[in-house]
Scaffold this motif. Structure first.
Motif, PDB file in Angstrom:
ATOM      1  N   TYR A  56      -0.499  -8.815   9.721  1.00 48.02           N
ATOM      2  CA  TYR A  56      -1.468  -7.825  10.173  1.00 48.02           C
ATOM      3  C   TYR A  56      -2.882  -8.251   9.839  1.00 48.02           C
ATOM      4  CZ  TYR A  56      -1.374  -6.458   5.275  1.00 48.02           C
ATOM      5  OH  TYR A  56      -1.437  -6.482   3.906  1.00 48.02           O
ATOM      6  N   GLU A  57      -3.829  -7.689  10.590  1.00 46.76           N
ATOM      7  CA  GLU A  57      -5.247  -7.820  10.280  1.00 46.76           C
ATOM      8  C   GLU A  57      -5.908  -6.505  10.658  1.00 46.76           C
ATOM      9  OE1 GLU A  57      -8.979 -10.906  10.594  1.00 46.76           O
ATOM     10  OE2 GLU A  57      -7.303 -11.161  11.980  1.00 46.76           O
ATOM     11  N   VAL A  58      -6.681  -5.955   9.714  1.00 46.04           N
ATOM     12  CA  VAL A  58      -7.327  -4.668   9.913  1.00 46.04           C
ATOM     13  C   VAL A  58      -8.836  -4.888   9.996  1.00 46.04           C
ATOM     14  CG1 VAL A  58      -7.596  -2.315   9.040  1.00 46.04           C
ATOM     15  CG2 VAL A  58      -5.485  -3.575   8.565  1.00 46.04           C
ATOM     16  N   PHE A  59      -9.427  -4.299  11.037  1.00 46.16           N
ATOM     17  CA  PHE A  59     -10.859  -4.395  11.287  1.00 46.16           C
ATOM     18  C   PHE A  59     -11.474  -3.014  11.110  1.00 46.16           C
ATOM     19  CE2 PHE A  59      -8.554  -7.481  13.679  1.00 46.16           C
ATOM     20  CZ  PHE A  59      -9.323  -8.634  13.677  1.00 46.16           C
ATOM     21  N   GLU A  62      -0.229   1.304  -1.296  1.00 50.03           N
ATOM     22  CA  GLU A  62       0.620   1.938  -0.283  1.00 50.03           C
ATOM     23  C   GLU A  62       1.900   1.137  -0.060  1.00 50.03           C
ATOM     24  OE1 GLU A  62       1.713   4.910   2.476  1.00 50.03           O
ATOM     25  OE2 GLU A  62       0.212   4.874   0.880  1.00 50.03           O
ATOM     26  N   ALA A  63       1.779  -0.183  -0.001  1.00 53.91           N
ATOM     27  CA  ALA A  63       2.960  -1.027   0.191  1.00 53.91           C
ATOM     28  C   ALA A  63       3.942  -0.860  -0.965  1.00 53.91           C
ATOM     29  CB  ALA A  63       2.543  -2.489   0.329  1.00 53.91           C
ATOM     30  N   LYS A  64       3.430  -0.833  -2.177  1.00 55.35           N
ATOM     31  CA  LYS A  64       4.297  -0.662  -3.344  1.00 55.35           C
ATOM     32  C   LYS A  64       4.957   0.710  -3.330  1.00 55.35           C
ATOM     33  CE  LYS A  64       2.118  -4.019  -6.413  1.00 55.35           C
ATOM     34  NZ  LYS A  64       1.302  -4.224  -7.610  1.00 55.35           N
ATOM     35  N   LYS A  65       4.197   1.734  -2.931  1.00 60.55           N
ATOM     36  CA  LYS A  65       4.747   3.089  -2.851  1.00 60.55           C
ATOM     37  C   LYS A  65       5.923   3.137  -1.869  1.00 60.55           C
ATOM     38  CE  LYS A  65       2.907   6.600  -0.548  1.00 60.55           C
ATOM     39  NZ  LYS A  65       1.909   7.576  -0.098  1.00 60.55           N
ATOM     40  N   LEU A  66       5.824   2.379  -0.784  1.00 59.88           N
ATOM     41  CA  LEU A  66       6.884   2.348   0.228  1.00 59.88           C
ATOM     42  C   LEU A  66       8.014   1.373  -0.126  1.00 59.88           C
ATOM     43  CD1 LEU A  66       4.699   2.449   3.467  1.00 59.88           C
ATOM     44  CD2 LEU A  66       6.145   4.279   2.561  1.00 59.88           C
ATOM     45  N   SER A  93       1.775   2.152  10.627  1.00 62.24           N
ATOM     46  CA  SER A  93       1.055   3.380  10.976  1.00 62.24           C
ATOM     47  C   SER A  93      -0.076   3.625   9.988  1.00 62.24           C
ATOM     48  CB  SER A  93       2.025   4.562  10.995  1.00 62.24           C
ATOM     49  OG  SER A  93       1.353   5.745  11.300  1.00 62.24           O
ATOM     50  N   TRP A  94       0.189   3.460   8.700  1.00 66.01           N
ATOM     51  CA  TRP A  94      -0.834   3.660   7.665  1.00 66.01           C
ATOM     52  C   TRP A  94      -1.989   2.676   7.874  1.00 66.01           C
ATOM     53  CZ3 TRP A  94      -3.171   0.893   3.770  1.00 66.01           C
ATOM     54  CH2 TRP A  94      -3.854   1.630   2.805  1.00 66.01           C
ATOM     55  N   ILE A 124     -11.229   2.713  10.483  1.00 66.40           N
ATOM     56  CA  ILE A 124     -10.442   1.613  11.039  1.00 66.40           C
ATOM     57  C   ILE A 124     -10.790   1.507  12.511  1.00 66.40           C
ATOM     58  CG2 ILE A 124      -8.123   0.773  11.540  1.00 66.40           C
ATOM     59  CD1 ILE A 124      -7.225   2.388   9.031  1.00 66.40           C
ATOM     60  N   ASP A 125     -11.334   0.357  12.902  1.00 62.97           N
ATOM     61  CA  ASP A 125     -11.669   0.136  14.303  1.00 62.97           C
ATOM     62  C   ASP A 125     -10.434  -0.277  15.099  1.00 62.97           C
ATOM     63  OD1 ASP A 125     -14.350   0.741  13.856  1.00 62.97           O
ATOM     64  OD2 ASP A 125     -14.842  -1.341  13.391  1.00 62.97           O
TER      65      ASP A 125
END
Length: 111
Positions: free
Chosen positions: A16-19, A42-46, A76-77, A88-89
């Protein structure tokens, strides 16, 4: 094993890449300065494994692996929530595939 059970236990991997941007008081700073820590949390929580890294272009990139339903929650997060005070663009996902086993033992921030 039923098709539903098999599908829910499938392991997935996705890059993934978030802009976007993060707003701090009246300053607008590159998205990456704060987002990697929230992504890791968040990743650790999931219960997912993988990594996250800030890029020199001001984006957040990485890879996430785990059960398909949890990977989808993380996608989704990453697309809609992100870190507090962020905008988040867009989020780009690539190399999504089913994997036989996890390549990582935890979720880390890379530098």
């Amino acid at each position: 094993m039923s098709a539903v059970t098999k599908a829910s236990s499938a392991l997935k991997s996705v890059d993934y890449e978030v802009f976007g941007r993060v707003y701090v008081l009246t300053l607008i700073v590159p998205f990456c300065y704060f987002s990697h820590q929230y992504t890791e949390e968040e990743a650790k929580k999931l219960g997912l494994v993988g990594w996250v890294k800030n890029t020199s272009q001001g984006t957040v990139t990485g890879q996430v692996q785990g059960p398909e339903d949890k990977v989808n929650e993380m996608k989704s997060w990453l697309s809609k929530v992100g870190s507090p005070s962020s905008r988040i663009d867009r989020t780009s996902f690539s190399n999504e595939k089913e994997i036989p086993k996890l390549d990582f033992t935890g979720f880390t921030t890379r530098y």
